[in-house]
Structures are given as structure tokens and as C-alpha cells.
Design an enzyme around this catalytic site. Sequence first.
Site, mmCIF file in Angstrom:
data_model
loop_
_atom_site.group_PDB
_atom_site.id
_atom_site.type_symbol
_atom_site.label_atom_id
_atom_site.label_comp_id
_atom_site.label_asym_id
_atom_site.label_seq_id
_atom_site.Cartn_x
_atom_site.Cartn_y
_atom_site.Cartn_z
ATOM 1 N N CYS A 1 0.833 -1.290 -0.043
ATOM 2 C CA CYS A 1 0.021 0.003 0.113
ATOM 3 C C CYS A 1 0.754 1.401 -0.030
ATOM 4 O O CYS A 1 0.363 2.457 -0.293
ATOM 5 C CB CYS A 1 -0.881 0.081 1.389
ATOM 6 N N HIS B 1 -3.922 6.456 0.335
ATOM 7 C CA HIS B 1 -4.203 5.082 0.160
ATOM 8 C C HIS B 1 -5.711 4.797 0.301
ATOM 9 O O HIS B 1 -5.996 4.952 1.598
ATOM 10 C CB HIS B 1 -3.244 3.983 0.678
ATOM 11 N N ASN C 1 -9.730 -2.117 -2.663
ATOM 12 C CA ASN C 1 -8.505 -1.636 -2.226
ATOM 13 C C ASN C 1 -7.717 -2.418 -3.357
ATOM 14 O O ASN C 1 -7.374 -3.551 -3.129
ATOM 15 C CB ASN C 1 -8.137 -2.141 -0.811
#
Length: 337
Positions: free
Chosen positions: A113, A262, A292
Amino acid sequence: MPSISQISYYLPQNILTNEELEKEYESWSANKIYRKTGIENRHIANEEATSEMAVKAAEALFNSSQDIIKDNIDFLLLCTQSPDYFLPTTACLVQQRLGLPQTIGALDFNLGCSGYIYGLLLASSLIQSNQACNVLLLTSEKYCRYIHPQDKSTRTIFGDGATATLISVNKGFATLDAFDWGTDGSGAKNLIVPAGGDALPCSVETAKEQIDESGNIRSLDNIYMNGPEIFTFTLNTVPLTIERVLAKASLAMEDIDFFVFHQANKFMLETLRIKLNIPEEKFIIDMKDYGNTVSSTIPIALGNARRKKLFHNGAKILLAGFGVGYSWGSAILTWKE
């Protein structure tokens, strides 16, 4: 000055909706999944390899402008935690499939991430040290290959996808002004695929399924995420990296026009926004239709914001990535269009 010249992305055609998940998880409704995650759809790469997605994202970038020429690429950086093979390097496969010059450097780096921030940092360093004029930064992730279908703690969140970013010297729509980064390996086991590497090779034993206290099923071959620990780490770490990168750029929070973090999940982002006292109109949330996508979330959000013309000329943009590792990074951009 190193600058972002172009951003493109690729998403697999197969889409997993909340309505489909609702049919599999009796206690969860589509609305409940959305309320908890802020996600309605996620793209899943079934047969597509990580390298294939990276190539498609890069081709979209090259096709976006006649001014972007493959022969002008000096270095290829590929961020992934789901490589095609343990060896060879996936970036080498991508170089050949894209038809990039054999004179370029090409490497993978294994980060999740925070990976996009690190990629921008590496590209900026290559340019500032006069080793390259044009760096192609790719993010391509297939986390869904690691997820057990009955692990709703991760399956409802993650999606697959790839992005391509061209970083060039003195040419682009956003200059790279400042960076901060950090690492804390003590949190490594809180987001991990335990088996498959040299420390614990896959075996009959690692493939045995277990049920956790929340009813999620997974084996050691699957991804495990300790949500509460990741949440605590994020709330503690992100404010500190923001403080440091602002100091490096001689800026204050009030000087930042937009924040692109993120895209982990909506609840985490909203909690961060409130803790940092960031106005909603300055805070980008863009995950509803993607989930995600790990290292691809920030460039997807940036690319979409540019297409929508959300940022004005001279705007200061603060990026922050955080997660698996633990690893984190932040950057400040100045918008130039």
C-alpha cells in the site's frame, strides 16, 4: 524537476459485486458491506497474470499521447507483491512484451500500500541523479489470488488492478516536491501470506483450512489481515509522516489543497480525515467501484481526479500510502495544469 507526465490504469473485466457476496455470506447484506467498506464493486483477475495487467496499463499510457514514445523510456519500475514467478523478475517480462529498449534498467520492488510513494521516490531519485530522463512506474497487484473465498474480512475489501505512471524531467502536470518514508517490521505478521516463501514453503499442512473467531475460513496459503492492529498502526503513523513531509516542504496543513491517501477502506479514511481535521472538500475518496487495489489505489485516484479536473493550477497535493510491512510513505506534489 521530476514530474508526473501521465497516468493510466487497467482493471480486469470480471467484477465481484456486493450483491454477489451477499448470496455467499448469509449474515451480510450488500448494504452492510458498503457501509463497512465504502466499496460496491471490485475487479478480479482470474486468468490474467500480474504481468498481463501491467502491460495493459502501460499500453493504455502509450496510447494516450503521441508524445509518449517507448524508445524514450530509460527505466522500468514494477511494484508488485504477486509476481508471475519467484524468478525471473516480472519487470523483465514486461519489458519484452512492451517492446521497450534493451538498454533500460528494469526491476521489481515488493511493497504494498505504500508502494506507489516509494516508486515515485525511486523514479525521482533516478532523474535527479541524472541516471534517467523518463521512468515508467507500474503497479500491478493480484491480491485476490491469495484470498480464501470464505474469508469475508479480506474478500470484501481487496480488488485487482494495474497502473502506469510516466515520470519525466521538467515535463508533466505535477512536480514531485518532497518525500517522507518509514518502516516497522515488527508489524509484519499483521498482514501476511504465511506460506509460499522460503520461510514456510507450501505443503499439505499449510493448505489445511481453519476457522477464526469471526467465522472466516483460511489456510496458511491465504492472506491474513489483523484489521484492528492495521487500523491502530495507521492512526498512529500517518499523522507523523504527514508532519515530517510538510516540514521537508516548509508547508503547513493549511497550505495543502487536496489529500489523496491509500484507499484502504472508507471507515479508516474517514477516521483519519477527522483525526487530522481535513475538510471533506479537500479529501479524495475513490474506491467504490475498485476496492482496495493495494499499490494501485493512489494512482487510480490521481488519474480520475485529473480527468475530472478536480485540481487547479498551483494546487498542493499530499499523498500518503501505508500498510503491509509495516511500511509507509508520503509525498507532496504541485499541480501544473
